[in-house]
Design an enzyme around this catalytic site. Structure first.
Site, short mmCIF file in Angstrom:
data_model
loop_
_atom_site.label_atom_id
_atom_site.label_comp_id
_atom_site.label_asym_id
_atom_site.label_seq_id
_atom_site.Cartn_x
_atom_site.Cartn_y
_atom_site.Cartn_z
N PRO B 277 0.80 -1.23 0.08
CA PRO B 277 -0.02 0.05 -0.05
C PRO B 277 0.79 1.41 0.15
CG PRO B 277 0.14 -1.16 2.10
CD PRO B 277 0.84 -1.80 1.29
N ASP B 449 5.88 2.34 1.53
CA ASP B 449 5.19 1.00 1.77
C ASP B 449 4.45 1.19 3.11
OD1 ASP B 449 5.79 -2.79 1.55
OD2 ASP B 449 3.96 -1.30 2.46
N HIS B 450 3.28 1.48 3.16
CA HIS B 450 2.84 1.79 4.39
C HIS B 450 2.60 0.76 5.46
CE1 HIS B 450 0.01 4.03 7.00
NE2 HIS B 450 -0.41 4.86 6.14
N ARG B 451 2.91 -0.61 4.96
CA ARG B 451 2.96 -1.69 5.96
C ARG B 451 4.46 -1.44 6.65
NH1 ARG B 451 2.90 -6.47 2.08
NH2 ARG B 451 4.66 -5.29 0.98
#
Lengths: 322, 477, 336
Positions: B277, B449-451
């Site tokens: 994400p 990468d939002h993770r």
């Protein structure tokens, strides 16, 4: 036994060389010049020389840890021996063996041996080789009262008798096996009797009397060469020094060494005998004394100056090929 | 093995390669070839490397077609010495067995066991075959040794056959003068058999890698013989790969088969965009100080020149050092925190985009970084990059400023946590000491990468980056 | 080509070498047998018949029966070798080496070195080793490892009749002292052996079987077990490479290392007790010189640290078996 003038001169010379070699080593060892363990032969010269004067160059011989006298008597080069004892390049064994392992196969000398009792079986093998080749040569094994109780010696004696091998076991009983008197160590007290019991004749002689030793050995050698089998010589004698240099010799009685040097010295005994019988003169013998001292001086000087063995020698001569 | 005919086979370039293609033949059948001439271009999914001629002669029997994929070890063509007839070449080709590496024939089990391969006893033994009621050895190897009357280790013989090494001029320095594996490898120019494919990692490193789910193939080993040690696994990222690419719209329509590199780009970026994400953080940087510093540096250096990009790479690295929570990756059930900033630098090459890595950018000087990037770019353009150059990397810097782009959003390079995209340095209206003025400005977008990296962490990182760039003396201390 | 048992191959070698060189002599207990007894000499030609026929052909000067005197036998061999013969002495069971280690270890092994290269001891000591015959603790041992550790001695451990004849020929013709170990359970094992003389060099191992998954190094009788295990493992998809070093000193380390570099796994099968054995020696060599190529720990298949029991079931459990070898190989294949 009648020896010629030359033979007498030679015999004295050999004994004198051994004596001066050992006496000089005693001094040099005391000064810290010699590495390792050294066992001096002073006092026993007549045994080595009396035996070896009966031998040819290609008769075989094995010796003990106290082997300098045997080596010299058999014809090993004195200067080469000195270098070997100093652990230098050019030593008789290239510095790889040292005092206890001096050898010269060209002189029939199959090595001094650091294992008590290690020699006699080797001598039996050498004798078999001579027997098979039909050369008439004999193999001489020197041993002391120390080795006479070792299993390997019994086995060798028995095997020699069984195979009728031309071996001569020379037993120099200098009374002490390191620090132990032979009267304690030899259970029956009777070395001669035990040896005879294996099945061979034992010729006895006073180890400080060159002529007696010579005569006894002659009988043994004649037997051996004639194919009659093994014999032994029993030679009671004394050693003037300890078992090894550095031995405090606490086992000796008071003044024992002093008395030994006065009463059991083969060199004055020889001198007296030959001069009284007018076989040689004192001048003859003095001349030899001088020459020998000079020879030993040279040997020590050369050995001291000789270089150390090169590093590569560490790795050489383990195998013939690998 | 004939010494007049040389097989050109698909080489194994890199540990994972199983197949490749010839993108272009530079010579045609009948041409004479000199040593070192570039015979063809060979492409894998990561690299394009020229095939250099190792055997002088004439090119014969070109079997491989351009653009078609072949497995490693496949016969592609033949080089024949002067005087070799076409019939001989044909015979060679038809009898040539492309041996897969690691395949060794093991004969059927049988009764007696004995010298499978008779150790040569210097010709003394009339029956070199030894005791074998039924041999369990490879007949091919034994026959080979006997027919060529070789004094050779049976293992060396097997490898020589597999690799097609001509033993006629190899002398043996192995045990008792036999030809050893070392001799054969020297003749072949490298390790053979399984040795050639090995990942060299210590047992503890392997165990750790397995625990952490790290792929050993992409770790640079710092131990002897390139051995991967425990510390290499601890410090490694499992990443590596190609740069993301700005989406360029399709131009005209003609078909071309996909090159290895294109395929890889497609695969990785689809993975990135669908799985990671993305969120984007943007800032504008005042570049005056940096440009002035750069001028000063270059005046000092003389003919060596440090570029803006070099300084940016250093800043990217230092910012990671300052904000280590941004030096992370998301990996299934765990977060990985890296202790070193290995910065990928996107380099455009003819066939696409590639990102060689500057390892430890936080620890290297600007000058070192400059030199390294120049060298890597040169390698990239000449097709000389090795797998180790492009594997690893914890963040990437992509710079389209030279194309006049003001700003863009890049795609995160999986499995990295972020990518920094910068545009051109342009004079733009800006707030300069409270007044409206023109100032050299540069746009930066950080795609995360939002993770792995939340907004706050990303923001903190960009703040650090900004601080370094706008106070650029911090880059050289 | 004719098939011969290991016993016949060795006997043939002795006949051929004694014919070829009159300096070769044989000595030992009962090598002829019957000396001094009413039944007359050549009563047995060796307790395992290895020296049969020699006495009759070459006579008592060259085929010498001795009393039971191991140290004199080996000592005489060393002395005879120094004096120019090529003796082949027999020590009936290698378990008796304790009685005669000195003439090998301190004498024969060291003469060349101590005497500055000016001597050589070309003697061969043949002896019988190995368990499996319920001969119990004092008549079943294998002790080639201690002899291997002595610089100056070479050791041969043939696993088949062909190697036996070739190695013994090399040993007799060579100039170094050799300990030559014959496995009593292999005396009747037969294979093709040429009639004429030939040599097998020391220090060149034999690759009995090529494989790609695991290297198995084994000695003497264990070579056969290893190959049997390897046969069965093929069905499980495991391909074993089996090396018979044939001599432990010199050892063909190079062949073993080359093999492990390709397979990445090593299992050593040795009939000797585990401490300070050939198995642990080879494990050490491979671990230090092929570390980067190992994919699994090295496994040693040896008996336990006990003497050899008498009861046949216990003796069987004591010895490495084909099944144990298979198990160790399977474990090594699983370890990652």
């Amino acid at each position: 036994m009648q020896l010629s003038r030359d033979e007498l001169l030679r015999a004295y010379r050999q004994m004198k060389i051994i004596r001066e070699f050992e006496e000089r080593l005693h001094i040099e060892i005391g000064r810290g010049e010699i590495p390792g363990f050294t066992h001096l032969y002073s006092g026993q010269e007549a045994c080595a020389v009396g035996v070896c004067e009966n031998l040819e160059i290609d008769d075989k011989m094995v010796s003990t840890h106290r082997g300098h006298g045997h080596c010299i008597a058999k014809g090993c080069d004195v200067k080469g021996m000195m270098k070997e004892i100093y652990g230098k390049d050019g030593g008789l064994c290239n510095g790889k063996g040292g005092s206890m392992h001096i050898a010269d196969l060209d002189q029939g000398m199959l090595g001094a041996n650091g294992i008590v009792g290690g020699g006699p079986p080797l001598a039996v093998g050498a004798a078999i080789a001579e027997r098979n080749r039909g050369t008439g040569r004999v193999a001489v094994s020197f041993g002391g009262d120390g080795s006479i109780n070792q299993g390997t010696v019994f086995e060798a004696m028995n095997l020699a008798v069984v195979l009728k091998a031309p071996v001569i076991f020379v037993i120099e009983n200098n009374h002490y096996s390191e620090h132990t008197h032979y009267s304690y160590a030899v259970g029956s007290g009777d070395i001669v009797g035990r040896t005879k019991a294996f099945g061979m004749p034992v010729f006895e002689a006073d180890g400080s009397d060159f002529f007696a030793v010579y005569d006894a050995m002659k009988e043994a050698v004649d037997r051996g060469r004639a194919g009659e089998g093994p014999s032994a010589l029993y030679l009671p004698i004394v050693r003037f020094y300890g078992h090894v240099e550095g031995d405090p010799q606490n086992y000796r009685g008071p003044d024992e060494t002093k008395k030994n040097r006065e009463t059991m010295d083969c060199l004055p005994k020889f001198r007296q005998r030959v001069t009284e019988a007018a076989l040689l003169t004192n001048e003859d013998l003095d001349k030899i004394d001088e020459e020998v001292l000079a020879l030993i001086d040279e040997a020590v000087a050369e050995a001291s100056a000789a270089p150390l063995p090169p590093m590569e020698m560490l790795y050489t001569d383990v195998y013939n090929e690998y | 093995m004939s010494k007049d005919i040389f097989p050109v086979v698909m080489p194994k370039l890199g540990m994972e390669m199983t197949e490749g293609q010839i993108t272009k033949w530079h010579f045609k059948e009948g041409d004479a070839l000199n040593l070192g001439a570039e015979l063809a271009d060979i492409e894998t999914d990561k690299l394009s490397i020229p095939y250099e001629v190792e055997f002088e002669g004439n090119l014969k029997s070109v079997i491989a077609e351009e653009g078609v994929t072949y497995p490693v070890g496949k016969l592609l063509a033949v080089i024949a010495a002067e005087g070799v007839t076409d019939d001989q070449v044909d015979e060679f080709v038809s009898s040539y067995k492309s041996v897969e590496p690691e395949e060794v024939e093991v004969a059927e089990a049988g009764g007696g066991y004995g010298s499978a391969v008779p150790s040569s006893s210097n010709g003394a033994a009339p029956a070199q075959t030894g005791p074998q009621a039924s041999s369990v050895s490879s007949d091919a190897v034994r026959t080979f040794i006997e027919e060529n009357n070789l004094n050779i280790s049976p293992i060396a013989a097997r490898l020589a056959i597999q690799a097609g090494v001509d033993l006629s001029s190899v002398s043996g320095t192995g045990r008792l003068g036999r030809i050893s594996v070392a001799n054969v490898e020297a003749a072949a120019g490298g390790p053979l058999g399984r040795k050639a494919n090995r990942v060299n990692a210590s047992p503890v490193a392997k165990r750790l890698a397995k625990q952490k789910g790290v792929d050993l193939d992409v770790i640079q080993g710092t131990g002897p013989n390139g051995r991967i040690l425990k510390r290499d696994v601890e410090g490694a990222s499992a990443g590596g790969g190609l740069a993301s690419v700005v989406q360029v719209g399709p131009a005209r329509y003609r078909t071309e088969p996909l090159s290895g590199m294109r395929k890889a780009i497609a695969r990785r970026l689809v993975q990135s965009k669908t799985e990671a994400p993305h969120h984007y953080l943007r800032i504008e940087l005042h570049m005056a100080e940096l440009m002035s510093l750069r001028e000063g540096i270059n005046k000092r250096l003389g003919d060596k020149k440090v570029s803006v990009n070099d300084l940016l790479v250093r800043a990217v690295g230092l910012a990671l050092r300052d904000v280590p929570e941004a030096n992370v990756q998301y990996a299934d059930d765990e977060m990985r925190f890296f202790n070193q900033a290995d910065v990928g630098v996107a380099v455009a090459v003819e066939s696409g985009l590639i990102t060689p890595i500057v390892k430890g950018a936080c620890k290297k000087s600007v000058l070192q970084i400059s030199g390294e990037i120049a060298a890597l770019a040169e390698k990239a353009r000449s097709g000389g990059l090795l797998p180790a150059d492009i594997e690893g990397g914890t963040i990437t810097l992509s710079n389209l400023g030279m194309f006049g782009i003001q700003g863009f959003d890049a795609v995160v390079n999986p499995p990295q946590g972020a990518i920094i995209a910068v545009g051109a340095v342009e004079e733009r209206p800006a707030n300069v000491n409270g007044l409206l003025d023109l100032a050299p400005m540069m746009h930066v977008t950080m795609s995360c990468d939002h993770r792995a990296i939340d907004g706050a962490v990303g923001a903190k990182y960009l703040a650090a980056f900004k601080d370094l760039i706008e106070n650029p003396v911090s880059l050289v201390i | 080509m004719p098939e011969k048992s290991m016993r016949d191959a060795i006997n043939e070698c002795l006949h051929q070498e004694m014919e070829r060189d009159e300096n070769v002599i044989v000595l030992g207990e009962d090598v002829a047998g019957g000396m001094g007894s009413p039944g007359g000499p050549e009563a047995i030609g060796g307790v395992f018949s290895l020296t049969a026929g020699l006495f009759t052909k070459y006579g008592e000067q060259r085929v010498i029966d001795t009393p039971i005197s191991e140290s004199a036998i080996v000592g005489a061999a060393a002395g005879a070798a120094l004096a120019g013969l090529r003796p082949v002495a027999e020590i009936m069971f290698t378990d008796f080496m304790g009685l005669c280690l000195d003439p090998v270890y301190n004498q024969g092994a060291k003469f060349k070195y101590m005497f500055g290269g000016k001597a050589k001891t070309p003697m061969v000591i043949r002896t019988t080793m190995g368990a499996g015959m319920s001969a119990a603790a004092q008549h079943s041992q294998t002790n080639y490892a201690w002899l291997t550790s002595i610089p100056g001695v070479k050791c041969a451990v043939p696993s088949n009749a062909y190697d036996a004849k070739g190695l013994l020929t090399s040993a007799i013709r060579g100039e170094d002292p050799v300990m030559y170990f014959e496995h009593k359970m292999l005396y009747m094992a037969a294979c093709e052996v040429p009639d004429e003389s030939y040599t097998v060099p020391f220090g060149k191992g034999n690759l009995t079987r090529e494989g790609s998954d695991v290297t198995i190094v084994a000695f003497a009788r264990m070579v056969h077990l290893a190959n049997e295990a390897a046969d069965e493992l093929v069905a499980e998809g495991i391909s074993c490479e089996v090396i018979d070093p044939r001599t432990t000193s010199p050892l063909d380390e190079e062949l073993i290392l080359e093999s492990v570099q390709q397979t990445g796994r090593l299992v050593v099968v040795d009939e000797s007790n585990p401490r300070c054995s050939m198995a642990s020696d080879i494990a050490g060599i491979v671990a230090s010189q092929a570390f980067d190529y190992l994919d699994a720990p090295i496994k040693l298949v040896t008996p336990p640290h006990t003497p050899i029991p008498f009861a046949p079931n216990l003796e069987y459990a004591y010895l490495p078996s084909k099944d144990r070898i298979k198990q160790e190989v399977q474990q090594v294949m699983e370890a990652l």
